[in-house]
Write an enzyme that holds these catalytic residues in place. Structure first.
Site, PDB file in Angstrom:
ATOM      1  N   HIS A   3       0.831  -1.202   0.000  1.00  0.00           N
ATOM      2  CA  HIS A   3       0.000   0.000   0.000  1.00  0.00           C
ATOM      3  C   HIS A   3       0.869   1.256   0.000  1.00  0.00           C
ATOM      4  O   HIS A   3       2.064   1.205   0.273  1.00  0.00           O
ATOM      5  CB  HIS A   3      -0.914   0.032   1.237  1.00  0.00           C
ATOM      6  CG  HIS A   3      -2.134  -0.829   1.104  1.00  0.00           C
ATOM      7  ND1 HIS A   3      -2.132  -2.154   1.445  1.00  0.00           N
ATOM      8  CD2 HIS A   3      -3.387  -0.545   0.655  1.00  0.00           C
ATOM      9  CE1 HIS A   3      -3.329  -2.659   1.221  1.00  0.00           C
ATOM     10  NE2 HIS A   3      -4.113  -1.706   0.739  1.00  0.00           N
ATOM     11  N   LYS A  12      -0.946   4.937   4.406  1.00  0.00           N
ATOM     12  CA  LYS A  12      -1.779   3.966   5.117  1.00  0.00           C
ATOM     13  C   LYS A  12      -1.215   3.743   6.508  1.00  0.00           C
ATOM     14  O   LYS A  12      -0.040   3.403   6.671  1.00  0.00           O
ATOM     15  CB  LYS A  12      -1.853   2.648   4.347  1.00  0.00           C
ATOM     16  CG  LYS A  12      -2.820   1.657   4.987  1.00  0.00           C
ATOM     17  CD  LYS A  12      -3.193   0.534   4.039  1.00  0.00           C
ATOM     18  CE  LYS A  12      -4.184  -0.418   4.686  1.00  0.00           C
ATOM     19  NZ  LYS A  12      -5.449   0.251   5.056  1.00  0.00           N
TER      20      LYS A  12
END
EC number: 1.17.1.8
Length: 233
Positions: free
Chosen positions: A131, A135
């Site tokens: 990600h 995040k």
């Protein structure tokens, strides 16, 4: 449909765009600079915020008698508390680690594969999720859902970010720039590898799924999942 956005970061803004394209109206854009004033005018609230404020956001919907769709992860140690509040207020609630239609199909494929592979102990499963650096939680909620899908359909007992012990699934969590989300489930043996993978190209899939869930939940009471929304049960 009138929507309250609880969280107005990049995902909230993408949801706003897609909701407007589908003919809906945004009546609240909640971030750290304003209050929940106006939430009672909404037909549904969509929470894409951060773990620290998710419970407050979700609770505000239930207290205002507004159904809540939540895609925030990293707060699920209080999930049962929110389910109890939803039931107490006769509300409606969907919480999902990932609202993408493709990811929810991937969840089903993962569970089916885990059932098949459970008969062959020469294969060991591991997972990887990648990600963007913004995040905050690791592993991702989607990776945890994938791990649970394997655990419920095999002899695996738990997952870990560390080196896996017996009956544990190792999850490798990688953070790099400009990656919306990539999840890979791998079964390795000494002779070959079986792998399934989902790669998100942008945030639109997550946002569209959340809006579809919001459209579905209006007028309902209870606690639901994306399997209910997509009729995958």
């Amino acid at each position: 449909m009138k929507i309250a956005l609880l969280g107005y970061g990049k995902m909230g803004q993408t949801i706003e765009r897609i909701a407007l394209e589908r003919g809906h109206e945004i009546v609240l854009k909640k971030d750290e600079s304003n209050t929940y004033d106006g939430i009672s005018n909404a037909d549904v609230a969509i929470d894409f915020s951060i773990p620290a404020v998710a419970v407050e956001n979700i609770s505000s919907g239930f207290y205002a008698n507004v159904p809540v769709v939540s895609g925030t992860t990293g707060w699920l140690d209080r999930y049962d508390e929110m389910v109890a509040l939803c039931q107490e207020k006769n509300g409606a609630f969907i919480s999902s680690s990932n609202f993408s239609l493709g990811v929810n199909l991937f969840f089903g494929l993962n569970e089916y594969l885990a059932k098949m592979m459970s008969k062959f102990d020469s294969y060991k499963v591991e997972m990887e999720e990648i990600h963007h650096t913004q995040k905050l939680d690791a592993p991702s909620g989607t990776a945890i859902s994938l791990a649970k899908g394997v655990i419920e359909n095999s002899d695996y007992k738990s997952w870990t970010l560390d080196e896996a012990k017996e009956n544990q699934i190792h999850i490798e969590a990688i953070r790099t720039e400009n990656v919306p989300g990539t999840h890979t489930v791998t079964y390795n043996s000494t002779v070959d590898t079986i792998e399934i993978k989902h790669t998100a190209h942008n945030r639109d899939g997550f946002a569209l799924g959340a809006v579809i869930a919001a459209e579905w939940i209006v007028g309902k009471h209870g606690v639901f999942t994306m399997k209910d929304v997509l009729n995958l049960k």
